[in-house]
Enzyme design. Structure first.
Site, PDB file in Angstrom:
ATOM      1  N   ASP A 241      25.454-163.464  38.667  1.00  0.00           N
ATOM      2  CA  ASP A 241      25.606-164.458  39.550  1.00  0.00           C
ATOM      3  C   ASP A 241      27.448-164.366  39.383  1.00  0.00           C
ATOM      4  O   ASP A 241      27.843-164.966  40.700  1.00  0.00           O
ATOM      5  CB  ASP A 241      25.265-165.465  39.767  1.00  0.00           C
ATOM      6  N   THR A 263      27.438-172.739  33.115  1.00  0.00           N
ATOM      7  CA  THR A 263      27.118-172.772  31.699  1.00  0.00           C
ATOM      8  C   THR A 263      28.363-172.544  30.411  1.00  0.00           C
ATOM      9  O   THR A 263      28.385-171.867  29.725  1.00  0.00           O
ATOM     10  CB  THR A 263      25.694-172.613  31.723  1.00  0.00           C
TER      11      THR A 263
END
Length: 486
Positions: A241, A263
């Site tokens: 990602d 995150t």
């Protein structure tokens, strides 16, 4: 839909949630809409922390079904996810148990075993990957004596596993493979010598794929379950990602640094070649592979995981109110090392942050607002240090910092990052990974050109917010020195 516009589904799986987004792309247009969002919750079972991969796959199918119902035909599907984790398949292609979560404790102390065979400096010189306890190499070393690995005939990284279930075809996408610590970033191929010395069988991996390569067609059963009209190709994208997010940095000709926020915070530079010096290793920078021969030279920082865990511990208060209160709290009163592995595991995050402040002789944040301000100041400070260090180690100066990903919604963090770095911050797009995913698919179909062309389209179509630095950086320098002193 306008003539010349095509529709691409981006399956974008983060460490805490997954989403299926549909991008509509034309020569001068780019629109993104969410079709389905679903949670990604790890499950603790007697043998440890595991991913609910069947739940994730069900979410992907539901998302593709929703995408078809809303927008009609899909011209392609691409999958990106977090890195390092994998599923093992037996000789029949069946999954051998739930994939292990990278926050599982099985890799504790494993690095020392690896370094006894291949010293850390030699390992870095060969693979360019920073030390992280959960790198795939350490996971495979930890699993060496398990019955599951003994039975395995194929290892598929998470996006490749889901692609296999969708298409029946197996491959290993390069940007994600580069996080395994088994790829040579100079050759962009497997580090055979390292794997051999550590007893890792590279035949477990499927053949390498590049972003943009075809990855098969949706199986008939998938078409039936989702209601999609075939054939629907699946395209390999930057399946890490972060690789997709960096591809979606809306930079023009400027010299830029990037911070992919969520995150994790991944802060660094886009380079033409890896930096494999001993000084780079000591600074814990990683060389991961990106699109078109680029290298993502970056440092992993704990990121908004710290705040996510605190918010969970506090019973999910309103985030907007919490950030407003944090903006009024004293600046740089207490800071912690946002890269400290002590914050890696879930649970009791407010208490652990308070304890870190206590041990370093700083005022202990007591209220949620004070803890939140401590976290955001600490992240901004970590962003500052990473970008300073990257420029120095790579000999590559920058004029602007691009912040992409979920952290773009946090205006306070973006402003603090501009203040700490003493550089303008351009925030956006928020769904950078999904946009990068979509654009690689569109490029494979000839709708956009090279990486620069992809970025020009982003600049012209996506909303961006610019934050100018306020005041000097002296107080940030002092806070950095204070933290280093502890």
């Amino acid at each position: 839909m306008s003539a010349g516009v095509k529709s691409y589904a981006a399956v974008d799986l983060g460490a805490s949630s997954g989403r299926v987004m549909v991008g509509h792309v034309g020569p001068d247009s780019l629109e993104l809409a969410e079709s389905h969002r679903f949670p990604n919750r790890p499950v603790r079972v007697p043998e440890g922390l595991r991913w609910d991969v069947l739940g994730l796959y069900a979410g992907v199918l539901d998302g593709l079904k929703a995408a078809g119902a809303r927008g009609g035909r899909l011209d392609s599907v691409g999958i990106d996810s977090w890195a390092v984790d994998y599923g093992l398949l037996d000789a029949d292609g069946a999954l051998l148990g739930n994939p292990v979560h990278y926050r599982d404790s099985r890799t504790e102390g494993v690095a020392d075993q690896v370094w006894a065979t291949v010293p850390a400096a030699e390992l870095y010189a060969a693979t360019g990957l920073q030390y992280a306890p959960f790198n795939t190499l350490y996971q495979l070393t930890a699993a060496r004596s398990t019955a599951q690995l003994a039975q395995a005939r194929r290892l598929l990284l998470m996006p490749d596993l889901l692609t296999y279930w969708l298409t029946g075809e197996q491959g290993t996408e390069l940007t994600n493979a580069s996080t395994t610590q088994l790829i040579d970033p100079r050759t962009r191929d497997w580090a055979d010598d390292i794997a051999s010395r550590l007893g890792i069988d590279l035949d477990l991996f499927a053949p390498l794929r590049e972003p943009g390569d075809p990855a098969g067609l949706l199986r008939g059963e998938v078409l039936e379950e989702t209601g999609l009209t075939g054939p629907v190709p699946v395209t390999a994208v930057g399946s890490h990602d972060t690789a997709s997010a960096v591809a979606a940095v809306p930079a023009s000709d400027e010299r830029f640094a990037y911070i992919c926020t969520g995150t994790w915070s991944l802060a660094g530079l886009e380079l033409d070649a890896p930096v494999l010096t001993e000084e780079s290793r000591a600074a814990n920078f990683t060389n991961e592979l990106g699109l078109d021969g680029t290298v993502r030279y970056l440092r992993n920082i704990m990121g908004l995981w710290l705040l996510q865990e605190c918010v969970r511990a506090w019973g999910d208060p309103d985030l907007g109110t919490l950030l407003l209160e944090a903006s009024k709290a004293p600046a740089l009163r207490s800071v912690v090392d946002a890269g400290d592995a002590a914050f890696l595991a879930p649970g009791r995050m407010p208490e652990r942050i308070a304890e870190a402040c206590r041990l370093s002789g700083q005022p202990v944040p007591e209220t949620p607002a004070e803890v939140t301000r401590c976290i955001l100041d600490s992240l901004a400070l970590a962003h500052r240090k990473a970008i300073q260090d990257a420029q120095r180690l790579a000999g590559h100066a920058v004029d602007v910092v691009h912040v992409v990903g979920g952290g773009t919604r946090n205006a306070l963090l973006c402003q603090l990052t501009a203040d700490a770095c003493g550089l303008p911050v351009v925030a956006g797009p928020t769904e950078a990974a999904a946009l990068g995913n979509v654009l690689v698919q569109a490029r494979a179909h000839g709708l956009v050109g090279d990486l620069a062309g992809m970025r020009r389209l982003l600049v012209n179509t996506q909303p961006l917010t610019r934050y100018e630095p306020r005041g000097g950086t002296e107080r940030w320098h002092a806070a950095q020195a204070r933290l280093a002193g502890h």
